[in-house]
Design a protein around this motif. Structure first.
Motif, PDB file in Angstrom:
ATOM      1  N   SER A  78      77.413 119.872  17.576  1.00 31.27           N
ATOM      2  CA  SER A  78      78.243 119.497  18.727  1.00 31.27           C
ATOM      3  C   SER A  78      77.799 118.167  19.320  1.00 31.27           C
ATOM      4  CB  SER A  78      78.195 120.599  19.794  1.00 31.27           C
ATOM      5  OG  SER A  78      76.922 120.667  20.419  1.00 31.27           O
ATOM      6  N   ARG A  79      76.507 117.866  19.237  1.00 31.45           N
ATOM      7  CA  ARG A  79      76.016 116.595  19.748  1.00 31.45           C
ATOM      8  C   ARG A  79      76.308 115.450  18.797  1.00 31.45           C
ATOM      9  NH1 ARG A  79      69.981 118.202  21.395  1.00 31.45           N
ATOM     10  NH2 ARG A  79      69.725 115.949  21.396  1.00 31.45           N
ATOM     11  N   MET A  83      79.696 111.178  17.681  1.00 32.96           N
ATOM     12  CA  MET A  83      79.252 110.005  16.940  1.00 32.96           C
ATOM     13  C   MET A  83      79.995 109.897  15.617  1.00 32.96           C
ATOM     14  SD  MET A  83      77.429 107.339  16.891  1.00 32.96           S
ATOM     15  CE  MET A  83      77.258 106.145  15.585  1.00 32.96           C
ATOM     16  N   ILE A  84      80.221 111.017  14.960  1.00 34.07           N
ATOM     17  CA  ILE A  84      80.971 111.016  13.708  1.00 34.07           C
ATOM     18  C   ILE A  84      82.385 110.507  13.949  1.00 34.07           C
ATOM     19  CG2 ILE A  84      81.952 112.498  11.910  1.00 34.07           C
ATOM     20  CD1 ILE A  84      79.433 114.230  12.150  1.00 34.07           C
ATOM     21  N   GLU A  85      82.994 110.914  15.051  1.00 37.78           N
ATOM     22  CA  GLU A  85      84.339 110.460  15.390  1.00 37.78           C
ATOM     23  C   GLU A  85      84.352 108.962  15.690  1.00 37.78           C
ATOM     24  OE1 GLU A  85      88.308 110.246  16.001  1.00 37.78           O
ATOM     25  OE2 GLU A  85      87.157 111.894  15.121  1.00 37.78           O
ATOM     26  N   ILE A  86      83.330 108.464  16.363  1.00 37.21           N
ATOM     27  CA  ILE A  86      83.231 107.029  16.649  1.00 37.21           C
ATOM     28  C   ILE A  86      83.154 106.229  15.353  1.00 37.21           C
ATOM     29  CG2 ILE A  86      81.680 105.248  17.553  1.00 37.21           C
ATOM     30  CD1 ILE A  86      81.020 107.192  19.852  1.00 37.21           C
ATOM     31  N   VAL A  87      82.323 106.684  14.415  1.00 35.65           N
ATOM     32  CA  VAL A  87      82.202 105.991  13.129  1.00 35.65           C
ATOM     33  C   VAL A  87      83.533 106.007  12.392  1.00 35.65           C
ATOM     34  CG1 VAL A  87      81.106 106.051  10.856  1.00 35.65           C
ATOM     35  CG2 VAL A  87      79.729 106.399  12.912  1.00 35.65           C
ATOM     36  N   ARG A 101      82.673  95.838  10.867  1.00 37.00           N
ATOM     37  CA  ARG A 101      82.655  97.293  10.994  1.00 37.00           C
ATOM     38  C   ARG A 101      81.276  97.852  10.646  1.00 37.00           C
ATOM     39  NH1 ARG A 101      87.005  98.629   7.011  1.00 37.00           N
ATOM     40  NH2 ARG A 101      87.690  96.468   7.026  1.00 37.00           N
ATOM     41  N   LEU A 102      80.713  97.357   9.549  1.00 40.74           N
ATOM     42  CA  LEU A 102      79.392  97.832   9.134  1.00 40.74           C
ATOM     43  C   LEU A 102      78.328  97.529  10.189  1.00 40.74           C
ATOM     44  CD1 LEU A 102      79.194  97.002   5.335  1.00 40.74           C
ATOM     45  CD2 LEU A 102      78.822  99.238   6.373  1.00 40.74           C
ATOM     46  N   ALA A 103      78.355  96.339  10.730  1.00 42.90           N
ATOM     47  CA  ALA A 103      77.364  95.956  11.736  1.00 42.90           C
ATOM     48  C   ALA A 103      77.464  96.840  12.977  1.00 42.90           C
ATOM     49  CB  ALA A 103      77.539  94.487  12.116  1.00 42.90           C
ATOM     50  N   ILE A 104      78.688  97.140  13.391  1.00 44.74           N
ATOM     51  CA  ILE A 104      78.877  98.006  14.560  1.00 44.74           C
ATOM     52  C   ILE A 104      78.399  99.426  14.258  1.00 44.74           C
ATOM     53  CG2 ILE A 104      80.594  99.046  16.101  1.00 44.74           C
ATOM     54  CD1 ILE A 104      82.285  96.484  15.700  1.00 44.74           C
ATOM     55  N   ILE A 105      78.739  99.930  13.065  1.00 47.90           N
ATOM     56  CA  ILE A 105      78.304 101.272  12.683  1.00 47.90           C
ATOM     57  C   ILE A 105      76.782 101.365  12.669  1.00 47.90           C
ATOM     58  CG2 ILE A 105      78.188 102.877  10.729  1.00 47.90           C
ATOM     59  CD1 ILE A 105      81.097 102.063  10.088  1.00 47.90           C
ATOM     60  N   ILE A 106      76.129 100.359  12.121  1.00 44.99           N
ATOM     61  CA  ILE A 106      74.670 100.352  12.067  1.00 44.99           C
ATOM     62  C   ILE A 106      74.084 100.350  13.477  1.00 44.99           C
ATOM     63  CG2 ILE A 106      72.655  98.948  11.455  1.00 44.99           C
ATOM     64  CD1 ILE A 106      74.204  98.143   8.903  1.00 44.99           C
ATOM     65  N   ALA A 145      79.741 113.314   8.188  1.00 43.19           N
ATOM     66  CA  ALA A 145      79.190 112.013   8.584  1.00 43.19           C
ATOM     67  C   ALA A 145      79.420 110.976   7.493  1.00 43.19           C
ATOM     68  CB  ALA A 145      77.707 112.148   8.891  1.00 43.19           C
ATOM     69  N   TYR A 146      79.213 111.371   6.254  1.00 48.51           N
ATOM     70  CA  TYR A 146      79.452 110.469   5.126  1.00 48.51           C
ATOM     71  C   TYR A 146      80.931 110.102   5.024  1.00 48.51           C
ATOM     72  CZ  TYR A 146      80.044 109.122   0.194  1.00 48.51           C
ATOM     73  OH  TYR A 146      80.377 108.475  -0.965  1.00 48.51           O
ATOM     74  N   ALA A 147      81.787 111.107   5.165  1.00 48.97           N
ATOM     75  CA  ALA A 147      83.228 110.869   5.048  1.00 48.97           C
ATOM     76  C   ALA A 147      83.727 109.916   6.134  1.00 48.97           C
ATOM     77  CB  ALA A 147      83.987 112.191   5.128  1.00 48.97           C
ATOM     78  N   SER A 148      83.107 109.958   7.309  1.00 50.86           N
ATOM     79  CA  SER A 148      83.583 109.138   8.430  1.00 50.86           C
ATOM     80  C   SER A 148      83.441 107.640   8.165  1.00 50.86           C
ATOM     81  CB  SER A 148      82.829 109.511   9.710  1.00 50.86           C
ATOM     82  OG  SER A 148      81.460 109.126   9.640  1.00 50.86           O
ATOM     83  N   GLY A 149      82.464 107.250   7.352  1.00 47.76           N
ATOM     84  CA  GLY A 149      82.270 105.825   7.073  1.00 47.76           C
ATOM     85  C   GLY A 149      82.534 105.417   5.643  1.00 47.76           C
TER      86      GLY A 149
END
Length: 216
Positions: A78-79, A83-87, A101-106, A145-149
């Protein structure tokens, strides 16, 4: 490496209004202990002692250790979900260049781990324990998490901005680079005293960006 877990020295008794509920205190303590000691190394009495409540409350609120671990994992999920949605949103923003996009994700991922160091410890311990708990964490946290990015990782590999044999390998390497243990700022301060503790995760995200992003 995982953070040390301190147990309260004070006596157990009636909880004051500004203290978390017994269930919340147990969940918080359980996450810390499962992260630090793994499933087999954690027992109900230890969790109750760390939470400052009676051991019987574990059974009242959760039933047993297995159910307590599941509730802890669900709290971790839940926490991590926002973050997954943001990515996913960043990865789908085609108005931004792929390197942006990559820089922001990192950067955002580094900030997330800075604010939630016990999450990476909990995940690492669960994966190391193996079995059904490792599968649960992988299926419900790491796969989403992997799928999101992934779309951004695929595009970055296709354009040569990142170099990896597979986007899944890049995701794992990137996650490991950013999810430093709780004491990371202190260790960095010993190695590089010129970098302030408050700037440690900023320097980490900048260094990871410079290390992984090629041809920019």
């Amino acid at each position: 490496m995982v953070q040390e877990v301190e147990k309260p020295a004070g006596p157990r008794g009636r909880r004051t209004k500004d203290m978390p509920s017994g269930r919340e205190a147990l969940l918080s303590a359980a996450i810390r202990l499962f992260a630090a000691q793994g499933y087999d190394g954690t027992d109900i009495r230890g969790v109750a002692a760390a939470a400052g409540v009676g051991a019987n409350l574990v059974r009242v609120h959760f039933g047993g250790k297995a159910e307590l671990w599941t509730a802890s994992a669900e709290r971790i999920l839940s926490r991590a979900a926002p973050m997954i949605e943001i990515v996913a949103q960043i990865s789908g923003d085609t108005e931004l260049k792929v390197e942006e996009r990559l820089a922001i994700i990192i950067r955002k991922t580094a900030d997330f781990y800075k604010d939630n160091p016990e999450i990476c410890d909990f995940v690492y311990r669960s994966i190391a324990d193996g079995g059904g708990r490792a599968d649960f964490v992988a299926d419900t946290l790491l796969v989403p998490a992997y799928a999101s990015g992934k779309a951004t990782f695929d595009e970055a590999m296709a354009t040569g901005i990142i170099r990896s044999r597979h986007p899944a390998l890049f995701f794992i390497i990137l996650t490991n680079a950013l999810s430093q243990p709780h004491g990371f700022p202190d260790i960095l301060a010993k190695l590089a005293p010129e970098i302030g503790r408050d700037d440690s995760y900023l320097y980490l995200s900048m260094s990871v960006t410079e290390l992984f992003l090629h041809g920019i």
